[in-house]
Design a protein around this motif. Structure first.
Motif, PDB file in Angstrom:
ATOM      1  N   LYS A 271      49.064 107.488  60.248  1.00 52.65           N
ATOM      2  CA  LYS A 271      49.788 106.448  59.511  1.00 52.65           C
ATOM      3  C   LYS A 271      50.460 107.074  58.292  1.00 52.65           C
ATOM      4  O   LYS A 271      49.869 107.207  57.219  1.00 52.65           O
ATOM      5  N   THR A 272      51.690 107.509  58.473  1.00 50.89           N
ATOM      6  CA  THR A 272      52.429 108.179  57.405  1.00 50.89           C
ATOM      7  C   THR A 272      53.737 107.447  57.140  1.00 50.89           C
ATOM      8  O   THR A 272      54.117 106.519  57.862  1.00 50.89           O
ATOM      9  N   PHE A 273      54.443 107.902  56.119  1.00 52.96           N
ATOM     10  CA  PHE A 273      55.750 107.302  55.845  1.00 52.96           C
ATOM     11  C   PHE A 273      56.726 107.597  56.975  1.00 52.96           C
ATOM     12  O   PHE A 273      57.623 106.807  57.271  1.00 52.96           O
ATOM     13  N   GLY A 274      56.570 108.754  57.618  1.00 50.56           N
ATOM     14  CA  GLY A 274      57.443 109.104  58.738  1.00 50.56           C
ATOM     15  C   GLY A 274      57.271 108.160  59.906  1.00 50.56           C
ATOM     16  O   GLY A 274      58.253 107.667  60.471  1.00 50.56           O
ATOM     17  N   THR A 275      56.025 107.882  60.288  1.00 52.30           N
ATOM     18  CA  THR A 275      55.794 106.974  61.419  1.00 52.30           C
ATOM     19  C   THR A 275      56.071 105.534  61.032  1.00 52.30           C
ATOM     20  O   THR A 275      56.336 104.693  61.893  1.00 52.30           O
TER      21      THR A 275
END
Length: 456
Positions: A271-275
């Motif tokens: 769960k990252t800003f990219g995903t």
């Protein structure tokens, strides 16, 4: 004033045979005698006086230093010096962890040079406390100051063994420890807490406290976990400088050892800003999309420099947990892992501390959570609304509110509507001075029709 080597006997000093001379046989000044006689005329005040040659002074200093090292139990720690310590820690540490190590290093150096009052070094296993304590002792012994460096279990063993020793009495050993010019007590709190041990430690600590004798204490305990009488001495700000080191164990650099049992961040590694950019449904209405974009932009800014509180409110599945996890993963990537925990899990974790089989006291667990450098509380309001749960959450968040510690909270709109959250907590979350309250209007994510969000 010229000096000449003295080879004569004196009424006050007899020179030893050459094989036992204290001087350096190659010394150009005394040729190994160890003493020099002033080369002055008869009647001069210094006529006939002997002075120790510089070569012997150096040799004596080294012998004294060796004896002090042996007495100080520093032989195995001789390499733990200020020069071998990394004052900013290893690579990959977060800014707060690096700062705590550097502050402890500076405090330790200053203390070694002045030996004023007491120094208390607190922190988890492997954070560098013993290295700094040994560095202080090594520096001070090098300056010729009698020092005792003892782990507390070894200190108690030394006292116990003295009861049956033929070389020294218990009273002599006890006096040597409590009156040492500098006493370093390493690993305070790891000793067997028998009544006898507690009493001996208190007598030593209290004597040194009353007489303001230089003392260094290292411990991985919180002050609340230390016996009350000793705690009161260690809490005296007029005598004791307390430094807390927040670095993880350098022997296990990839682990966050501050609260491994509690954090749920490992389960949310993806769960990252990219995903997160792929989580927006094409069919979102304009206002729904704007609210989600604002939440992500606010989260980005907060993750760069956590300050104050950030609250995300939205319906179940709207993405608020993903956003909170993205903040936590971003900080972890900078080497400053936060504590990320679901509120029901947090309360279970605290309840478990009351078990007789728990290896950690409730007070310590609670303090780890409320003082975390960054705390992410997911799903506030999902917990069982018992009086105990309400009170613990209020105590926790009230502490962080007053201390203005960085905190991220997610909560479901449904729980706000149904009164699952204590009014006292709500008032703190609504305080615009320290809290940014973000409402996410997007509905639950359905996993269809994805599109990219525009870059911030």
């Amino acid at each position: 004033m010229a000096m000449r080597a003295s080879t004569e006997k004196s009424s006050s000093l007899e020179i030893a045979p050459k094989s036992d001379l204290l001087g350096d046989p190659k010394c150009p000044h005394c040729q190994g005698v160890g003493y020099l006689r002033s080369d002055v005329p008869v009647g001069h005040p210094d006529f006939g006086k002997l002075e120790v040659c510089v070569c012997r002074r150096s040799k004596v200093a080294n012998l004294v230093r060796d004896r002090l090292f042996a007495m100080s139990h520093l032989d195995e720690l001789k390499d733990l010096t200020f020069e071998s310590f990394k004052p900013r820690g290893r690579k990959g540490l977060g800014e707060m962890q690096t700062r705590s190590i550097e502050m402890a290093f500076n405090h330790a150096q200053h203390y070694a040079q002045n030996l004023k009052g007491w120094l208390l070094l607190q922190g988890g296993y492997g954070c560098g406390k013993t290295h700094l304590a040994a560095a202080i002792a090594n520096y001070v012994v090098g300056m010729g100051v009698p020092t005792l460096f003892l782990t507390v279990p070894d200190l108690l063993d030394a006292l116990r063994f003295a009861y049956g020793s033929e070389d020294t009495t218990f009273e002599e050993r006890f006096e040597q420890i409590r009156t040492a010019r500098l006493l370093v007590l390493d690993d305070f709190g790891t000793q067997n807490a028998t009544g006898w041990a507690q009493e001996k430690l208190f007598q030593i600590v209290n004597y040194r406290y009353i007489n303001k004798l230089s003392t260094v204490v290292t411990t991985n305990l919180m002050l609340d976990e230390i016996e009350a009488r000793i705690r009161s001495r260690l809490s005296d700000p007029e005598l004791v400088s307390a430094v807390r080191m927040s670095a993880p164990d350098y022997r296990r650099p990839m682990e966050d050892t501050s609260h491994p049992e509690l954090s749920s961040l490992d389960l949310l590694a993806g769960k990252t800003f990219g995903t997160l950019e792929d989580r927006v449904d094409e069919k979102l209405a304009s206002e729904e999309l704007k609210s989600l974009q604002r939440a992500i932009k606010t989260a980005h800014s907060f993750s760069e420099k956590p300050k104050g509180w950030l609250v995300f409110e939205g319906t179940y599945g709207c993405g608020k947990t993903h956003i909170a996890a993205a903040i936590a993963n971003y900080r972890a990537g900078l080497g400053d892992p936060p504590l990320f925990v679901m509120v029901p899990d947090l309360l279970d974790h605290l309840r478990a501390a009351f078990s007789p089989n728990s290896g950690t006291s409730y007070d310590r667990r609670f303090d780890e959570v409320r003082t975390a450098s960054l705390l992410v509380l997911d799903d506030l309001g999902a917990q069982s609304a018992t009086p105990w749960a309400r009170e613990k959450l209020h105590q926790l968040l009230n502490y962080r509110y007053n201390a203005e510690l960085p905190t991220v909270i997610t909560l479901a709109k449904e729980n706000m509507d149904h009164g699952q959250i204590d009014e006292r907590i709500i008032t703190r979350m609504m305080d615009e001075r320290i809290c940014d309250y973000v409402k996410i209007e997007a509905p639950a994510y359905q996993g269809k029709g994805k599109r990219k969000i525009g870059k911030k």
